[in-house]
Design an enzyme around this catalytic site. Structure first.
Site, PDB file in Angstrom:
ATOM      1  N   ASP A 193      31.168  28.271  42.749  1.00  0.00           N
ATOM      2  CA  ASP A 193      31.984  29.182  42.045  1.00  0.00           C
ATOM      3  C   ASP A 193      33.462  29.252  41.978  1.00  0.00           C
ATOM      4  O   ASP A 193      34.188  29.974  40.979  1.00  0.00           O
ATOM      5  CB  ASP A 193      31.490  30.811  42.119  1.00  0.00           C
ATOM      6  CG  ASP A 193      31.683  31.692  40.865  1.00  0.00           C
ATOM      7  OD1 ASP A 193      31.418  31.326  39.704  1.00  0.00           O
ATOM      8  OD2 ASP A 193      32.217  32.723  41.188  1.00  0.00           O
ATOM      9  N   LEU A 274      32.725  37.216  34.379  1.00  0.00           N
ATOM     10  CA  LEU A 274      33.770  36.790  33.374  1.00  0.00           C
ATOM     11  C   LEU A 274      34.688  35.610  33.781  1.00  0.00           C
ATOM     12  O   LEU A 274      35.362  35.372  32.929  1.00  0.00           O
ATOM     13  CB  LEU A 274      34.584  38.049  32.919  1.00  0.00           C
ATOM     14  CG  LEU A 274      33.886  39.362  32.396  1.00  0.00           C
ATOM     15  CD1 LEU A 274      34.958  40.319  31.988  1.00  0.00           C
ATOM     16  CD2 LEU A 274      33.131  38.823  31.034  1.00  0.00           C
ATOM     17  N   ARG A 275      34.281  35.007  34.778  1.00  0.00           N
ATOM     18  CA  ARG A 275      34.836  33.893  35.309  1.00  0.00           C
ATOM     19  C   ARG A 275      34.919  32.743  34.519  1.00  0.00           C
ATOM     20  O   ARG A 275      35.795  31.767  34.168  1.00  0.00           O
ATOM     21  CB  ARG A 275      34.593  33.493  36.672  1.00  0.00           C
ATOM     22  CG  ARG A 275      35.643  32.902  37.512  1.00  0.00           C
ATOM     23  CD  ARG A 275      35.264  32.597  38.787  1.00  0.00           C
ATOM     24  NE  ARG A 275      35.673  33.766  39.627  1.00  0.00           N
ATOM     25  CZ  ARG A 275      35.276  34.098  40.585  1.00  0.00           C
ATOM     26  NH1 ARG A 275      34.434  33.496  41.504  1.00  0.00           N
ATOM     27  NH2 ARG A 275      35.645  35.110  41.255  1.00  0.00           N
ATOM     28  N   GLY A 276      33.889  32.567  33.778  1.00  0.00           N
ATOM     29  CA  GLY A 276      33.763  31.397  32.806  1.00  0.00           C
ATOM     30  C   GLY A 276      34.698  31.578  31.587  1.00  0.00           C
ATOM     31  O   GLY A 276      35.539  30.678  31.212  1.00  0.00           O
ATOM     32  N   THR A 279      38.247  30.891  33.175  1.00  0.00           N
ATOM     33  CA  THR A 279      38.460  29.521  33.155  1.00  0.00           C
ATOM     34  C   THR A 279      38.564  28.846  31.909  1.00  0.00           C
ATOM     35  O   THR A 279      39.620  28.052  31.845  1.00  0.00           O
ATOM     36  CB  THR A 279      37.602  29.113  34.152  1.00  0.00           C
ATOM     37  OG1 THR A 279      37.218  29.622  35.231  1.00  0.00           O
ATOM     38  CG2 THR A 279      37.781  27.636  34.317  1.00  0.00           C
TER      39      THR A 279
END
Length: 336
Positions: A193, A274-276, A279
């Protein structure tokens, strides 16, 4: 022997694009390259390192601090005062699988301790990698205690050392680049991740590409200096493209429509957190800067979505298709 030129790498477009994005904006979070043996993973990463323009650093600082904004946690530069600077290559540090924790984080300088009776810190690989790249080949085989250590440092950008009576903090911000063969084991989800982009590389299936790869590699091995000299112009063009993209990056805008597309895509894929979206936004902006665009478009999102999202998907026992196919399906739905 000189490094194989980045511009001479045939095929593997997704991997080359991801590495260029990481060179433009280190905030994307690093690059993971998984695939077959002998597909140019290590070659591409070392080629990018040789291509990068030199950086300014404080003379004598073991942590490569920027003279204009040295890190607050730097024990060398914290004292203040005038700082001389010089240009040096961007560090690309290999982290071997068999490395001890002392070698990675640093330890007591035994020579000074025994000779002068002084407790002094001997910086490790994380110190050398600050403001550069930390490269781990066969990253999926990395020992668990080193994975935990890297997770802590990657999250904070600071390496804290508490051992042999030493207590020290120093900056350790780097672009994490890993490569490996999925047949040899999976990567721990916590470390997976942390990579901003994940690329899949495969052995070329078409004859012309295979011939081009073999011909380029043979020419390089027969006359390395001549081969590198012949590609010098193309290398300078890529280097200039990276520099211009870095200058352009702060002014590239991300419209609300692009953010909405990114959110819808992540919702459709069921990514956690919310990292998607973050990124996707960062990588699409860096890609737009590389393209010379002033604004992120649907095309940028579509081109980078597989690399930004394929490693963030939950396993679905009812869907046996690969993660890349799932991302492509979601793209078709969201961008219909």
């Amino acid at each position: 022997m000189p490094t194989f030129p980045f511009s001479a790498i045939v095929g593997q477009d997704e991997m080359r694009q991801a590495l260029l994005i990481a060179a433009v904006d280190p905030a994307v979070g690093g690059v993971l390259v998984f695939g077959d043996r002998g597909t140019g993973k290590s070659t591409a990463i070392r080629a990018l390192a040789a291509l990068l323009p030199p950086m300014r650093a404080v003379v004598g600082c073991p942590y490569n601090c920027d003279p204009d904004s040295p890190a607050e946690s730097c024990p060398h530069c914290a004292a203040g005062g005038p700082r001389k600077s010089h240009k040096k290559p961007v560090p690309v540090v290999d982290l071997p699988l068999g490395a001890t924790e002392d070698r990675v984080v640093g330890t007591l300088d035994l020579e000074r301790a025994l000779g002068a009776g002084v407790k002094a810190f001997e910086p490790g690989l994380l110190a050398r990698a600050n403001r550069g790249f930390l490269y781990i080949d066969e990253v999926n085989l990395l020992e668990d205690h080193l994975v935990d250590l890297l997770l802590d440092v990657a999250a904070s950008g600071v390496n804290t050392v508490e051992r042999e009576g030493l207590s020290l903090r120093h900056p350790a911000r780097f672009v994490l680049v890993g490569s490996g063969n999925p047949e040899e084991g999976e990567l721990r989800p916590q470390l997976l991740d942390r990579f901003g982009l994940a690329c899949e590389v495969t052995t070329p299936k078409d004859i012309p590409t295979r011939i081009a790869v073999v011909r380029a590699r043979d020419a390089y091995e027969r006359d390395p200096e001549g081969f590198v000299a012949a590609r010098a112009g193309d290398e300078r063009k890529i280097q200039k493209r990276i520099l211009l993209a870095r200058e352009r990056l702060p002014s590239v805008t991300v419209p609300d429509t692009a953010l909405e597309r990114a959110a819808r895509l992540c919702l459709a894929l069921g990514t956690d957190g919310l990292r998607g979206e973050l990124t996707l936004m960062r990588t699409a902006r860096a890609l737009a800067a590389l393209d010379g665009a002033a604004m992120v478009t649907d095309d940028h999102l579509r081109r980078i979505a597989p690399a930004a999202l394929r490693h963030r998907l939950r396993r679905n026992p009812l869907d046996e298709s690969g993660s890349t196919a799932r991302v492509e399906r979601a793209l078709a739905e969201v961008f219909a």
